[in-house]
Write a protein that holds these residues in place. Structure first.
Motif, PDB file in Angstrom:
ATOM      1  N   ASP A   1     -18.618   7.987  21.373  1.00  0.00           N
ATOM      2  CA  ASP A   1     -18.869   7.555  19.997  1.00  0.00           C
ATOM      3  C   ASP A   1     -19.332   8.719  19.121  1.00  0.00           C
ATOM      4  OD1 ASP A   1     -18.212   4.780  20.319  1.00  0.00           O
ATOM      5  OD2 ASP A   1     -20.089   4.547  21.415  1.00  0.00           O
ATOM      6  N   GLY A   2     -20.161   9.593  19.675  1.00  0.00           N
ATOM      7  CA  GLY A   2     -20.617  10.760  18.936  1.00  0.00           C
ATOM      8  C   GLY A   2     -19.468  11.690  18.587  1.00  0.00           C
ATOM      9  N   LEU A   3     -18.555  11.886  19.535  1.00  0.00           N
ATOM     10  CA  LEU A   3     -17.395  12.740  19.272  1.00  0.00           C
ATOM     11  C   LEU A   3     -16.488  12.085  18.233  1.00  0.00           C
ATOM     12  CD1 LEU A   3     -15.688  15.245  19.755  1.00  0.00           C
ATOM     13  CD2 LEU A   3     -14.625  14.035  21.681  1.00  0.00           C
ATOM     14  N   ALA A   4     -16.274  10.791  18.349  1.00  0.00           N
ATOM     15  CA  ALA A   4     -15.439  10.097  17.363  1.00  0.00           C
ATOM     16  C   ALA A   4     -16.025  10.251  15.962  1.00  0.00           C
ATOM     17  CB  ALA A   4     -15.301   8.625  17.733  1.00  0.00           C
ATOM     18  N   ALA A   5     -17.331  10.122  15.850  1.00  0.00           N
ATOM     19  CA  ALA A   5     -17.989  10.271  14.544  1.00  0.00           C
ATOM     20  C   ALA A   5     -17.816  11.694  14.020  1.00  0.00           C
ATOM     21  CB  ALA A   5     -19.474   9.915  14.657  1.00  0.00           C
ATOM     22  N   ARG A   6     -17.982  12.683  14.887  1.00  0.00           N
ATOM     23  CA  ARG A   6     -17.828  14.083  14.458  1.00  0.00           C
ATOM     24  C   ARG A   6     -16.409  14.357  13.976  1.00  0.00           C
ATOM     25  NH1 ARG A   6     -20.416  18.862  14.354  1.00  0.00           N
ATOM     26  NH2 ARG A   6     -19.169  20.729  14.703  1.00  0.00           N
ATOM     27  N   LEU A   7     -15.425  13.899  14.734  1.00  0.00           N
ATOM     28  CA  LEU A   7     -14.035  14.099  14.320  1.00  0.00           C
ATOM     29  C   LEU A   7     -13.769  13.436  12.973  1.00  0.00           C
ATOM     30  CD1 LEU A   7     -12.310  13.619  17.782  1.00  0.00           C
ATOM     31  CD2 LEU A   7     -12.318  15.724  16.429  1.00  0.00           C
ATOM     32  N   THR A   8     -14.235  12.201  12.819  1.00  0.00           N
ATOM     33  CA  THR A   8     -14.037  11.467  11.574  1.00  0.00           C
ATOM     34  C   THR A   8     -14.692  12.198  10.406  1.00  0.00           C
ATOM     35  OG1 THR A   8     -13.892   9.381  12.784  1.00  0.00           O
ATOM     36  CG2 THR A   8     -14.391   9.238  10.434  1.00  0.00           C
ATOM     37  N   GLU A   9     -15.913  12.706  10.618  1.00  0.00           N
ATOM     38  CA  GLU A   9     -16.608  13.472   9.573  1.00  0.00           C
ATOM     39  C   GLU A   9     -15.813  14.689   9.130  1.00  0.00           C
ATOM     40  OE1 GLU A   9     -20.349  14.496  11.345  1.00  0.00           O
ATOM     41  OE2 GLU A   9     -21.061  12.421  11.327  1.00  0.00           O
TER      42      GLU A   9
ATOM     43  N   VAL B   1      -7.793   7.309  16.863  1.00  0.00           N
ATOM     44  CA  VAL B   1      -7.065   6.069  17.134  1.00  0.00           C
ATOM     45  C   VAL B   1      -7.548   5.525  18.477  1.00  0.00           C
ATOM     46  CG1 VAL B   1      -4.798   5.016  17.492  1.00  0.00           C
ATOM     47  CG2 VAL B   1      -5.061   6.915  15.855  1.00  0.00           C
ATOM     48  N   TRP B   2      -8.292   4.410  18.417  1.00  0.00           N
ATOM     49  CA  TRP B   2      -8.848   3.796  19.624  1.00  0.00           C
ATOM     50  C   TRP B   2      -7.760   3.065  20.385  1.00  0.00           C
ATOM     51  CZ3 TRP B   2     -13.635   4.802  21.352  1.00  0.00           C
ATOM     52  CH2 TRP B   2     -14.526   5.411  20.457  1.00  0.00           C
ATOM     53  N   ASP B   3      -7.874   3.037  21.718  1.00  0.00           N
ATOM     54  CA  ASP B   3      -6.899   2.371  22.587  1.00  0.00           C
ATOM     55  C   ASP B   3      -7.656   1.657  23.697  1.00  0.00           C
ATOM     56  OD1 ASP B   3      -5.059   1.771  24.651  1.00  0.00           O
ATOM     57  OD2 ASP B   3      -3.793   3.458  24.121  1.00  0.00           O
ATOM     58  N   ASP B   4      -7.456   0.345  23.807  1.00  0.00           N
ATOM     59  CA  ASP B   4      -8.159  -0.474  24.802  1.00  0.00           C
ATOM     60  C   ASP B   4      -7.327  -0.734  26.056  1.00  0.00           C
ATOM     61  OD1 ASP B   4     -10.216  -0.715  22.955  1.00  0.00           O
ATOM     62  OD2 ASP B   4      -9.483  -2.615  22.166  1.00  0.00           O
ATOM     63  N   ASP B   5      -6.222  -0.045  26.242  1.00  0.00           N
ATOM     64  CA  ASP B   5      -5.278  -0.381  27.308  1.00  0.00           C
ATOM     65  C   ASP B   5      -5.560   0.269  28.664  1.00  0.00           C
ATOM     66  OD1 ASP B   5      -3.918  -2.022  25.579  1.00  0.00           O
ATOM     67  OD2 ASP B   5      -2.438  -0.496  25.039  1.00  0.00           O
TER      68      ASP B   5
ATOM     69  N   GLY C   1     -11.482  -0.230  32.442  1.00  0.00           N
ATOM     70  CA  GLY C   1     -12.611   0.532  32.965  1.00  0.00           C
ATOM     71  C   GLY C   1     -12.967   1.762  32.150  1.00  0.00           C
ATOM     72  N   HIS C   2     -12.260   1.975  31.044  1.00  0.00           N
ATOM     73  CA  HIS C   2     -12.504   3.149  30.209  1.00  0.00           C
ATOM     74  C   HIS C   2     -12.471   2.771  28.742  1.00  0.00           C
ATOM     75  CE1 HIS C   2     -11.119   4.881  33.982  1.00  0.00           C
ATOM     76  NE2 HIS C   2     -11.762   5.983  33.625  1.00  0.00           N
ATOM     77  N   ARG C   3     -13.228   3.516  27.961  1.00  0.00           N
ATOM     78  CA  ARG C   3     -13.103   3.514  26.500  1.00  0.00           C
ATOM     79  C   ARG C   3     -12.406   4.824  26.168  1.00  0.00           C
ATOM     80  NH1 ARG C   3     -17.804   4.035  23.766  1.00  0.00           N
ATOM     81  NH2 ARG C   3     -16.833   3.125  21.932  1.00  0.00           N
ATOM     82  N   ARG C   4     -11.472   4.759  25.219  1.00  0.00           N
ATOM     83  CA  ARG C   4     -10.772   5.999  24.890  1.00  0.00           C
ATOM     84  C   ARG C   4     -10.198   5.953  23.487  1.00  0.00           C
ATOM     85  NH1 ARG C   4      -4.948   5.993  28.055  1.00  0.00           N
ATOM     86  NH2 ARG C   4      -4.220   4.006  27.259  1.00  0.00           N
ATOM     87  N   PHE C   5      -9.929   7.157  22.986  1.00  0.00           N
ATOM     88  CA  PHE C   5      -9.214   7.280  21.721  1.00  0.00           C
ATOM     89  C   PHE C   5      -8.340   8.519  21.777  1.00  0.00           C
ATOM     90  CE2 PHE C   5     -13.269   9.487  20.679  1.00  0.00           C
ATOM     91  CZ  PHE C   5     -12.786  10.711  20.224  1.00  0.00           C
ATOM     92  N   TYR C   6      -7.403   8.544  20.848  1.00  0.00           N
ATOM     93  CA  TYR C   6      -6.524   9.698  20.686  1.00  0.00           C
ATOM     94  C   TYR C   6      -6.828  10.353  19.347  1.00  0.00           C
ATOM     95  CZ  TYR C   6      -3.855   7.720  24.514  1.00  0.00           C
ATOM     96  OH  TYR C   6      -3.481   7.229  25.740  1.00  0.00           O
ATOM     97  N   ALA C   7      -6.638  11.652  19.306  1.00  0.00           N
ATOM     98  CA  ALA C   7      -6.731  12.419  18.071  1.00  0.00           C
ATOM     99  C   ALA C   7      -5.720  13.556  18.197  1.00  0.00           C
ATOM    100  CB  ALA C   7      -8.146  12.968  17.877  1.00  0.00           C
TER     101      ALA C   7
END
Length: 140
Positions: free
Chosen positions: A96-104, A110-114, A117-123
């Motif tokens: 979440d901290g990395l996602a916030a930094r990237l967004t800033e 782009v979050w992906d729930d597929d 057992g993991h939370r993940r996003f693409y950038a």
């Protein structure tokens, strides 16, 4: 699947080979002259450090970056096209901290729930290369 067959990665079994594999680095291509834009992204935004390339390789351009247990080599490719499907999967302790930094910094997340057992996003990096950032969800 029983607990005994679940990998430390959170899915499937582990396997120890006869060869002792370990990932040293991932290489991504960049366009000629793209070093400064990549440096701004990987060092300035992601917080990695640039490491010196060996002199024989430095003449080719590009740059190498490292943080924690991840090393990425960014190599110049004359007919560069960004990797849109192929990508490194990078473990992150504070997703979440990395996602916030990237967004800033204006980077789309782009979050992906597929992936169970993991939370993940693409950038995408400054060259448009796809990066996956993931954090394992521990059972409650």
């Amino acid at each position: 699947m029983t607990e005994e067959t679940i990998s430390g990665k959170g899915y499937g079994p582990d396997h120890v080979s006869d060869f002792g594999y370990g990932l040293h680095h991932v290489q991504l291509a960049i366009e000629p002259g793209g070093e400064d834009a990549c440096r701004a992204f990987y060092v300035g935004v992601l917080g990695m450090i640039e490491i010196p390339k060996p002199p024989a390789l430095a003449t080719r351009g590009g740059l190498w970056v490292r943080a924690d247990t991840v090393e990425i080599h960014l190599g110049v490719e004359k007919d560069f096209r960004p990797a849109r499907k192929a990508h490194p999967g990078i473990h992150v302790a504070d997703l979440d901290g990395l996602a916030a930094r990237l967004t800033e910094h204006g980077v789309e997340v782009v979050w992906d729930d597929d992936f169970p057992g993991h939370r993940r996003f693409y950038a995408h990096d400054a060259m448009g290369n796809r990066l996956e950032f993931l954090q394992r969800e521990l059972p409650a």
